[in-house]
Design an enzyme around this catalytic site. Structure first.
Site, PDB file in Angstrom:
ATOM      1  N   HIS A 117       0.825  -1.206   0.000  1.00 20.09           N
ATOM      2  CA  HIS A 117       0.000   0.000   0.000  1.00 20.09           C
ATOM      3  C   HIS A 117       0.855   1.250   0.000  1.00 20.09           C
ATOM      4  CE1 HIS A 117       0.558  -1.509   4.129  1.00 20.09           C
ATOM      5  NE2 HIS A 117       0.532  -0.260   4.548  1.00 20.09           N
ATOM      6  N   LEU A 118       0.488   2.155  -0.902  1.00 18.32           N
ATOM      7  CA  LEU A 118       1.167   3.444  -1.012  1.00 18.32           C
ATOM      8  C   LEU A 118       0.463   4.448  -0.096  1.00 18.32           C
ATOM      9  CD1 LEU A 118       3.100   5.497  -2.399  1.00 18.32           C
ATOM     10  CD2 LEU A 118       1.328   5.785  -4.155  1.00 18.32           C
TER      11      LEU A 118
END
Length: 203
Positions: A117-118
């Site tokens: 996840h960014l």
DNA sequence: GTTCTAGAAC
DNA sequence: GTTCTAGAAC
């Protein structure tokens, strides 16, 4: 009373490489269900989902996740570069919607939750959910790897290198303001200090 | 990742 | 006395 020579096992959960016994604790799958939660979803397309972080550590804190199953940074290879660039582009578009805020886009070196996840997070860090030294250092030390650096590593080496020992150390660093570098003894002191660097809230 | 809380720090 | 941190969670 003898117990096989007192062999004590040190904490051996480093990166799960040989950890068949406890592969993934149940809570570490939380993002997978958050991806399906309409209450958290901001938008999606054919490749990615954008959600609000359930426990935002700043006034604006989003997560961009690929729909494809990708456990963590170690799972990435050169084939993922277009996907990661797409994620960064979506994140930058989100950030551009709030020009009054400064943002960083990046990844935790050793994330607690599965599924890459960014983080798209505003740099005010003004949030009641930001509580611990680990929280602070995970977003303001080298523990937070800019998206562009992850992409660069993949382009140059075809993989992302994370030295576990080094990154665990980053989390224990002394508290320091990310703007003026002043040192603080406690989280409450730091939290009240950083408010003076944050932009004024627009009602 | 969070919650809870014992006891360290003040 | 209160504040704050840090480790367990079966």
């Amino acid at each position: 009373m003898s117990n096989s020579g007192g062999l004590k096992r040190k904490a051996d959960n480093h990166d799960g490489k040989h950890d068949k016994k406890r592969p993934v604790p149940p809570w570490a799958l939380g993002l997978k269900s958050s991806m399906e939660d309409p209450a958290l979803r901001v938008e999606d397309d054919d490749k990615v989902v954008i959600i609000k972080d359930k426990y935002p550590k700043a006034r604006q804190h989003y997560l961009i996740l690929p729909k494809e199953d990708i456990c963590n940074l170690k799972s990435l290879n050169a084939e993922h570069i277009p996907l990661l660039k797409h994620m960064q582009k979506k994140g930058q578009e989100l950030a551009d919607k709030s020009p009054q805020c400064q943002f960083r886009l990046g990844y935790h070196g050793i994330p607690s939750m599965s599924q890459v996840h960014l983080h798209v997070i505003s740099q005010d860090f003004d949030s009641p959910c930001l509580k611990t030294k680990k929280h602070w250092n995970s977003f303001t030390s080298e523990y937070f790897i800019d998206s562009s650096d992850v992409i660069k590593q993949l382009e140059e080496k075809g993989s992302v290198k994370v030295d576990t020992g080094k990154f665990e150390g980053y989390l224990k660093q002394a508290l320091k303001c990310h703007v003026c570098k002043k040192d603080f003894k406690t989280m409450p002191a730091l939290k009240s200090h950083i408010l003076q660097h944050a932009p004024k809230k627009t009602s």
